[in-house]
Design an enzyme around this catalytic site. Structure first.
Site, mmCIF file in Angstrom:
data_model
loop_
_atom_site.group_PDB
_atom_site.id
_atom_site.type_symbol
_atom_site.label_atom_id
_atom_site.label_comp_id
_atom_site.label_asym_id
_atom_site.label_seq_id
_atom_site.Cartn_x
_atom_site.Cartn_y
_atom_site.Cartn_z
ATOM 1 N N LYS A 36 0.813 -1.229 0.000
ATOM 2 C CA LYS A 36 0.000 0.000 0.000
ATOM 3 C C LYS A 36 0.846 1.277 0.000
ATOM 4 O O LYS A 36 0.461 2.269 -0.600
ATOM 5 C CB LYS A 36 -0.974 0.003 1.170
ATOM 6 C CG LYS A 36 -0.319 0.088 2.538
ATOM 7 C CD LYS A 36 -1.357 -0.120 3.643
ATOM 8 C CE LYS A 36 -0.711 -0.057 5.000
ATOM 9 N NZ LYS A 36 -1.486 -0.752 6.041
ATOM 10 N N ARG A 131 -8.379 -1.560 16.862
ATOM 11 C CA ARG A 131 -8.709 -1.192 15.485
ATOM 12 C C ARG A 131 -9.647 -2.301 15.017
ATOM 13 O O ARG A 131 -10.599 -2.614 15.747
ATOM 14 C CB ARG A 131 -7.433 -1.036 14.645
ATOM 15 C CG ARG A 131 -7.662 -0.098 13.445
ATOM 16 C CD ARG A 131 -6.420 0.090 12.587
ATOM 17 N NE ARG A 131 -6.122 -1.093 11.790
ATOM 18 C CZ ARG A 131 -5.116 -1.156 10.920
ATOM 19 N NH1 ARG A 131 -4.312 -0.109 10.749
ATOM 20 N NH2 ARG A 131 -4.895 -2.266 10.224
HETATM 21 C C1 LIG Z 1 -0.586 -1.521 6.655
HETATM 22 C C2 LIG Z 1 -0.856 -2.858 7.226
HETATM 23 C C3 LIG Z 1 0.188 -3.772 7.430
HETATM 24 C C4 LIG Z 1 1.642 -3.408 7.188
HETATM 25 O O1 LIG Z 1 2.106 -2.602 8.201
HETATM 26 P P1 LIG Z 1 3.651 -2.164 8.312
HETATM 27 O O2 LIG Z 1 3.759 -1.527 9.636
HETATM 28 O O3 LIG Z 1 3.917 -1.246 7.176
HETATM 29 O O4 LIG Z 1 4.447 -3.415 8.216
HETATM 30 C C5 LIG Z 1 -0.129 -5.029 7.911
HETATM 31 N N1 LIG Z 1 -1.413 -5.378 8.179
HETATM 32 C C6 LIG Z 1 -2.441 -4.541 7.998
HETATM 33 C C7 LIG Z 1 -3.827 -5.008 8.322
HETATM 34 C C8 LIG Z 1 -2.202 -3.247 7.520
HETATM 35 O O5 LIG Z 1 -3.244 -2.417 7.343
#
Ligand SMILES: *Cc1c(COP(=O)(O)O)cnc(C)c1O
Length: 360
Positions: A36, A131
């Site tokens: 993302k 969350r």
């Molecule tokens: C963005 C996201 C991740 C990745 O997080 P990082 O801290 O960039 O490794 C993993 N799981 C979910 C559900 C996310 O939204």
């Protein structure tokens, strides 16, 4: 080259991904690379696959669709619970989605029947960060109901910590997730294939030697891209922290007073000017601003201090490193600065390698 631009070194990116995969493999944990932060850019996704990543995850269906159109050969997971208004797109383009609402899964089932596809579901569990996620006490009941839905396959469970409240992944919450997986298997006679413990914030726990139990996957974005541990924002040993740099161009360089002149109210972003030492400084302005990035998430080069930013101007004190108009300056980025820079239409993305950097 045009400025501002993000320079992304694919060799360093691959080194980071490969190193993390190699460290996690003996712990029985696979890596889903999270795309993302670079909007699913196909050349970056391909580099991650070459580094040995097996599957890709993104929170936006648009990014997954783009990677599909580019023919990226990987399993793709939507890692945010789908919007009801997007279930057809999710079933068409994602192999798996993370879910926490039965209503959504039931609509995914309808969409999957229409599309004559099987859609994989990972149920997200709330373990303290507040969350997304089903409350642990309701997990079994939710799984029981979803197992009756046609064209939906329960692939596993997962959790996400640290992102909202900063709750640290530790033996306590990870053992809880592992035990929930074991208990679902015992109740339904399944063997959940995915038990995904979290994001980059889980690395400390995962590499600590603690028992990983049933947990067999992490979803990593920041650690691969920035080489940094999000819990304490410390560099991870052996990883590159300069994989991505932001290059901006000087459009003004003048000696100016350090103190503003006139009566002071709020600036464009509701901040009040900080009191600074008296006298003059060599002030430079770079053509980048709040509309492009998080100015306070930029790490300036040695001898340069960030003084402030408006929509389109980044103001720096370059007294220790005199700059001229047209000169370029390189910045490191934190996650917030990176996210915003990647989504600014005014910042181009340039792919580099170790070889192309040596030539400069
Ligand atoms: C963005 C996201 C991740 C990745 O997080 P990082 O801290 O960039 O490794 C993993 N799981 C979910 C559900 C996310 O939204």
């Amino acid at each position: 080259m045009s400025a501002p631009r993000l320079e992304i070194n694919l060799d360093k990116l691959q080194h980071n991904a490969r190193t993390l995969i190699k460290r996690l493999a003996p712990r029985g944990i696979s890596v889903t690379a999270v795309t993302k932060a670079f909007l699913g850019a196909p050349e970056i996704a391909l580099a991650l696959l070459r580094a040995g990543v097996r599957s890709l995850g993104d929170s936006r269906i648009e990014n997954i669709e783009m990677m599909r159109r580019a023919g990226i050969p990987a399993a793709m997971t939507l890692i945010r619970t789908p919007m009801l208004s997007q279930v057809d797109r999710v079933v068409a383009h994602a192999d798996v989605s993370f879910n926490s609402e039965l209503e959504v899964i039931s609509q995914l089932s309808v969409a999957a029947q229409r599309a004559k596809r099987i859609h994989g579901v990972v149920l997200m569990v709330e373990l303290g960060d507040l969350r997304e996620g089903i409350m642990p006490g309701e997990l079994e009941q939710t799984a029981r109901k979803m197992l009756r839905l046609p064209n939906i396959q329960l692939l596993g469970i997962g959790t996400n910590l640290a992102c909202r409240s900063g709750v640290s992944p530790d033996s306590h919450n990870m053992n809880e997730l592992s035990a929930l997986a074991d208990s679902l298997d015992a109740t339904f006679g399944t063997r959940l294939s995915i038990v995904t413990g979290g994001n980059s914030a889980n690395l400390q726990w995962a590499l600590s030697g603690a028992d990983t139990g049933h947990i067999n996957n992490l979803r990593l974005g920041e650690a691969i891209l920035l080489g940094c541990d999000p819990l304490h924002r410390q560099p991870i040993d052996g990883l590159h922290t300069d994989t991505i740099e932001l290059v901006a161009e000087v459009i003004e360089a003048k000696e100016k007073p350090t103190q503003p002149r006139g009566e002071l109210a709020q600036n464009a972003f509701g901040e009040k000017s900080q009191h600074r030492r008296e006298g003059n400084c060599l002030q430079a302005i770079l053509a980048i601003g709040q509309q492009d990035t998080d100015p306070y998430g930029l790490q300036p080069p040695h001898g340069v201090n960030i003084l402030g930013a408006s929509s389109d101007h980044l103001i720096i004190d370059a007294s220790d490193r005199p700059l001229t108009v047209g000169e370029e300056l390189r910045f490191g980025l934190n996650y917030s600065a990176l996210l915003r820079a990647m989504t600014s239409p005014f910042i181009s993305r340039v792919i580099t390698t170790n070889k192309s950097e040596q030539k400069k």
